[in-house]
Design a protein around this motif. Structure first.
Motif, short mmCIF file in Angstrom:
data_model
loop_
_atom_site.label_atom_id
_atom_site.label_comp_id
_atom_site.label_asym_id
_atom_site.label_seq_id
_atom_site.Cartn_x
_atom_site.Cartn_y
_atom_site.Cartn_z
N MET A 35 0.85 -1.17 0.00
CA MET A 35 0.00 0.00 0.00
C MET A 35 0.90 1.24 0.00
SD MET A 35 -3.08 0.90 2.59
CE MET A 35 -4.35 0.19 1.61
N LYS A 36 0.63 2.15 -0.90
CA LYS A 36 1.44 3.35 -1.03
C LYS A 36 0.97 4.43 -0.05
CE LYS A 36 2.56 2.66 -5.84
NZ LYS A 36 2.58 3.25 -7.16
N GLN A 37 1.86 5.36 0.24
CA GLN A 37 1.56 6.43 1.18
C GLN A 37 0.38 7.28 0.68
OE1 GLN A 37 3.03 6.46 4.07
NE2 GLN A 37 1.95 8.22 4.84
N SER A 38 0.30 7.51 -0.61
CA SER A 38 -0.80 8.30 -1.15
C SER A 38 -2.13 7.59 -0.94
CB SER A 38 -0.57 8.57 -2.64
OG SER A 38 -0.47 7.36 -3.36
N GLU A 39 -2.14 6.28 -1.03
CA GLU A 39 -3.37 5.52 -0.77
C GLU A 39 -3.75 5.59 0.70
OE1 GLU A 39 -2.28 1.62 -2.01
OE2 GLU A 39 -2.55 2.06 -4.15
N ILE A 40 -2.75 5.55 1.56
CA ILE A 40 -3.00 5.61 3.01
C ILE A 40 -3.60 6.95 3.39
CG2 ILE A 40 -1.87 5.62 5.26
CD1 ILE A 40 0.06 3.51 4.14
N LYS A 41 -3.08 8.03 2.81
CA LYS A 41 -3.58 9.36 3.14
C LYS A 41 -5.02 9.57 2.69
CE LYS A 41 0.79 11.69 3.50
NZ LYS A 41 1.24 13.00 3.82
N GLY A 42 -5.47 8.80 1.71
CA GLY A 42 -6.82 8.91 1.22
C GLY A 42 -7.85 8.19 2.08
N LEU A 43 -7.40 7.39 3.03
CA LEU A 43 -8.32 6.63 3.88
C LEU A 43 -8.85 7.49 5.03
CD1 LEU A 43 -6.29 3.30 4.23
CD2 LEU A 43 -8.23 3.72 2.73
N SER A 44 -10.06 7.18 5.46
CA SER A 44 -10.62 7.87 6.63
C SER A 44 -10.02 7.23 7.89
CB SER A 44 -12.14 7.73 6.65
OG SER A 44 -12.50 6.40 6.95
N LEU A 45 -10.32 7.83 9.03
CA LEU A 45 -9.78 7.35 10.30
C LEU A 45 -10.26 5.93 10.59
CD1 LEU A 45 -7.98 8.36 12.58
CD2 LEU A 45 -10.02 9.11 13.77
N GLU A 46 -11.54 5.67 10.37
CA GLU A 46 -12.09 4.35 10.62
C GLU A 46 -11.52 3.32 9.64
OE1 GLU A 46 -13.85 3.55 13.26
OE2 GLU A 46 -13.61 5.64 13.84
N GLU A 47 -11.34 3.72 8.39
CA GLU A 47 -10.75 2.83 7.40
C GLU A 47 -9.30 2.49 7.76
OE1 GLU A 47 -13.09 3.99 3.29
OE2 GLU A 47 -11.41 5.25 3.94
N LEU A 48 -8.58 3.47 8.30
CA LEU A 48 -7.21 3.23 8.74
C LEU A 48 -7.17 2.18 9.83
CD1 LEU A 48 -5.40 6.68 8.97
CD2 LEU A 48 -4.66 4.70 7.70
N LYS A 49 -8.05 2.32 10.82
CA LYS A 49 -8.08 1.37 11.92
C LYS A 49 -8.40 -0.04 11.42
CE LYS A 49 -9.31 4.72 15.47
NZ LYS A 49 -10.31 5.16 16.44
N ALA A 50 -9.35 -0.13 10.51
CA ALA A 50 -9.72 -1.43 9.95
C ALA A 50 -8.57 -2.02 9.14
CB ALA A 50 -10.96 -1.29 9.08
N GLN A 51 -7.88 -1.18 8.39
CA GLN A 51 -6.76 -1.64 7.57
C GLN A 51 -5.60 -2.12 8.44
OE1 GLN A 51 -7.22 -1.77 4.27
NE2 GLN A 51 -5.27 -2.79 3.98
N VAL A 52 -5.34 -1.44 9.56
CA VAL A 52 -4.28 -1.87 10.48
C VAL A 52 -4.61 -3.27 10.99
CG1 VAL A 52 -3.29 -1.49 12.78
CG2 VAL A 52 -3.51 0.42 11.21
N LYS A 53 -5.85 -3.46 11.41
CA LYS A 53 -6.25 -4.77 11.93
C LYS A 53 -6.12 -5.85 10.85
CE LYS A 53 -9.15 -4.91 15.16
NZ LYS A 53 -10.23 -4.95 16.13
N THR A 54 -6.52 -5.54 9.64
CA THR A 54 -6.43 -6.49 8.53
C THR A 54 -4.97 -6.85 8.23
OG1 THR A 54 -8.43 -5.57 7.57
CG2 THR A 54 -7.03 -6.87 6.11
#
Length: 70
Positions: free
Chosen positions: A1-20
């Motif tokens: 996952m690229k940094q630009s993709e990460i910056k486009g995620l919402s806070l809740e999406e970030l938390k879900a992605q970390v868990k995944t």
């Protein structure tokens, strides 16, 4: 996952992605312990993705805390 993709995620999406990512990284480590992975570099990429996601999550949480304090 690229940094630009990460910056486009919402806070809740970030938390879900970390868990995944953590779950998939753990599965990779277990699979590697049983029999060597065909591409062990995936372990390294998994760890780095988790670190990138957590860094962005922390940055955003700190931003929110600073905005509410002001």
């Amino acid at each position: 996952m690229k940094q630009s993709e990460i910056k486009g995620l919402s806070l809740e999406e970030l938390k879900a992605q970390v868990k995944t990512e953590q779950t998939s990284g753990q599965a990779l480590r277990f699979a590697h312990a049983i029999s060597p992975l065909e591409n062990p570099i995936r372990l390294k990429h998994s760890r780095k993705n988790v670190a990138r996601l957590k860094t962005e999550l922390t940055r955003r949480e700190n931003e929110q805390a600073n905005q509410t304090a002001n």
